[in-house]
Design an enzyme around this catalytic site. Structure first.
Site, mmCIF file in Angstrom:
data_model
loop_
_atom_site.group_PDB
_atom_site.id
_atom_site.type_symbol
_atom_site.label_atom_id
_atom_site.label_comp_id
_atom_site.label_asym_id
_atom_site.label_seq_id
_atom_site.Cartn_x
_atom_site.Cartn_y
_atom_site.Cartn_z
ATOM 1 C CG ASP A 27 -6.985 -2.360 -3.414
ATOM 2 O OD1 ASP A 27 -7.406 -1.253 -3.009
ATOM 3 O OD2 ASP A 27 -5.781 -2.684 -3.372
ATOM 4 C CG HIS A 49 -5.843 -2.061 0.290
ATOM 5 N ND1 HIS A 49 -5.081 -1.644 -0.779
ATOM 6 C CD2 HIS A 49 -5.259 -1.540 1.401
ATOM 7 C CE1 HIS A 49 -4.085 -0.895 -0.339
ATOM 8 N NE2 HIS A 49 -4.171 -0.812 0.982
ATOM 9 C CB SER A 101 -0.962 -0.045 1.188
ATOM 10 O OG SER A 101 -1.959 0.931 1.085
#
Length: 304
Positions: free
Chosen positions: A246, A276, A152
């Site tokens: 996501d 995610h 991320s």
């Protein structure tokens, strides 16, 4: 495909525990939440050694695998929207990667927003890499075999650092980009399709951006949006991981395609049914453990 049953069961368990939407919570509450989520990674795996150190002004945690060095090195940047996450939130992941890759993992505790806004995290990420290269021998690492990686926001920092290292050194062997945030101005279909998550929502992303960025112009800065760099040639090989449900799915896939188009050997690992954050779900989701295995194997091959 639909949401994976194991992910759905985990989300149902989280929902039963209650809690407000993250974007309505304080920074302190969000930071506590991500530390608690570390339990979903499962029991921390033993490694040969773990120690805390400092890369200049930046705290780091060094994980040494079993075996005889000098070891290759993975410089790891944790996720959390540049606002939350720390060495403890990703401790189980770093242990797993050290064991599966055979590399020393140096986890970087870069400064967080809103106390330290963009580009403080970038500055710390670069400084940590340069320290690792200069001091690798001190922790039985090989300065000629270094990779960067993260999830991320950590995937964002990894991509940014890889671009910086291409132009300024040190030379890198590999980049591991797990559902990376690479374009802060992205308007791709997944940003609409997955606007409500599950887990990561567009509203929560806007919360992160509001704390990290200093103004709208930051979104187009390549240090924030590495996908907007005009020249991607000469970067190290990459493994880019995306998750079906996501908001960041399409920008990750587009970045992988752009890297390949620029002559950078890049593998895109699409993860059907996943959301995610699933890298950290090792205790509950089979594909999380499979991803750790694949990432470790890719690092081992690239750093051999």
């Amino acid at each position: 495909m639909p949401l994976h049953p194991q992910v759905e069961a985990l989300l149902n368990l989280m929902a039963e525990q209650g809690g407000a939407p993250p974007e309505t919570m304080t920074v302190a509450q969000n930071r506590a939440m991500i530390r608690e989520m570390a339990a979903v990674s499962g029991p921390p795996e033993p490694v040969a050694a773990v120690r805390d150190d400092r890369a200049g002004d930046v705290p780091v945690r060094i994980y040494t695998p079993e075996g005889t060095g000098p070891f290759p090195v993975l410089v790891f940047y944790h996720g959390g929207g540049w606002v939350i996450g720390d060495l403890d939130s990703h401790d189980p992941v770093c242990r797993s990667l050290a064991n599966r890759s055979g590399a020393v993992v140096v986890a970087v505790d870069y400064r967080l927003a809103p106390e330290h806004r963009f580009p403080a995290a970038v500055d710390d990420a670069v400084a940590a890499l340069e320290w690792v290269h200069a001091h690798a021998a001190e922790f039985d690492g090989d300065p000629s075999r270094i990779a960067v990686g993260g999830d991320s926001a950590g995937g964002n920092l990894s991509a940014v650092v890889a671009q910086h290292a291409r132009d300024h050194g040190p030379a890198l062997r590999f980049q591991l980009l797990v559902y990376p945030a690479v374009d802060a101005a992205d308007q791709s279909p997944s940003m609409t399709e997955n606007a409500q998550g599950p887990l990561l929502t567009v509203a929560w992303m806007e919360w992160f951006m509001g704390h990290y960025l200093t103004g709208e112009q930051d979104a187009l800065d390549p240090r924030m949006s590495p996908a907007r760099t005009t020249d991607l040639s000469g970067l190290p090989p990459a493994l880019v991981v995306t998750a079906e449900f996501d908001p960041l799915r399409d920008q990750g896939a587009a970045y992988a395609a752009a890297l390949n188009a620029a002559g950078v050997k890049t593998e895109l690992r699409e993860s059907p049914g996943m959301i995610h954050g699933f890298l950290q779900f090792g205790a509950a989701v089979d594909d999380s453990r499979a991803l750790l295995d694949e990432a470790g194997a890719a690092l081992r091959a690239a750093l051999a």
